[in-house]
Design a protein around this motif. Sequence first.
Motif, PDB file in Angstrom:
ATOM      1  N   ARG A  33       0.808  -1.213   0.000  1.00  0.00           N
ATOM      2  CA  ARG A  33       0.000   0.000   0.000  1.00  0.00           C
ATOM      3  C   ARG A  33       0.842   1.264   0.000  1.00  0.00           C
ATOM      4  NH1 ARG A  33      -5.035  -0.678   4.088  1.00  0.00           N
ATOM      5  NH2 ARG A  33      -5.751   1.070   2.828  1.00  0.00           N
ATOM      6  N   GLU A  55      -1.623   5.880  -0.942  1.00  0.00           N
ATOM      7  CA  GLU A  55      -2.660   5.715  -1.952  1.00  0.00           C
ATOM      8  C   GLU A  55      -3.087   7.072  -2.503  1.00  0.00           C
ATOM      9  OE1 GLU A  55      -5.750   3.475  -0.110  1.00  0.00           O
ATOM     10  OE2 GLU A  55      -4.607   1.604  -0.121  1.00  0.00           O
ATOM     11  N   ARG A  56      -3.551   7.073  -3.737  1.00  0.00           N
ATOM     12  CA  ARG A  56      -3.943   8.331  -4.387  1.00  0.00           C
ATOM     13  C   ARG A  56      -5.063   9.035  -3.629  1.00  0.00           C
ATOM     14  NH1 ARG A  56      -2.467   9.340  -9.614  1.00  0.00           N
ATOM     15  NH2 ARG A  56      -4.451  10.347 -10.055  1.00  0.00           N
TER      16      ARG A  56
END
Length: 244
Positions: A33, A55-56
């Motif tokens: 992640r 994460e985006r």
Amino acid sequence: MSRMPTDAEIDEMSEAELEAYLGSSPGRELDRRTRRDHDEGSADRPAWMRRSEAERSFGWLLVVCALIGLVACWELISSQIRLLRNPDAALVCDVNPLVSCGDSLNVWQGNLLGVPNSFIGAIAFGALAAIGAALLSGARLPRWMWWGLSAGSLGGIAFVIWFLAVSIMTFGKLCPFCLVIWSVTIPVAAHSWAWAAAGGHLGLRDNLALDLLKARWWIMAAMYLAVVLTIIIAFGGQLARLFG
């Protein structure tokens, strides 16, 4: 030693295959992640330069919260300038006897470092927007940036607590744009601490870092609840008169 699958191979795995690959190892899930800095040559870097990403969704959260915070800071700056030019000016933030910002602008509590708090907030939110944009581009941030983000978030939460206390005990009213700034500071803090821990930058064991990452929404909700309950307890009588 088994071969480490590439990101593309991980993306193509079914849920069952991914679950089997991750197994019960929190370290593997965190590596997947956050893409922590395990690439070739990373061992030669000083500790403060070790990198990880997030994460985006975290990048989007930083950008959106920063833009909302910048708008709120701009409104406070504009109101303060208007008030300096005309002490009797009607401000857009002076909504009613409970929700008002005029009394908190040109006093020492509103200018802690000798300049308006909103100036400092605008600089901080500008930095947050830049960090969020970097994460959205796929950048892996060095440890010193994660430390700065975590410390800045802690300072932001400390400011929320302090100014909430001042609003209750000194002004007896709530600044609407300050409420907006508080509302975006809380999720930034909760998620920043979680992703910094997940990247291995806060010294937590992998299982604790993973627990913190999974609990970040609950931590955010708990902080929101604490602020709301404090406001209800402190201003319950005024709220009842306004909405009764």
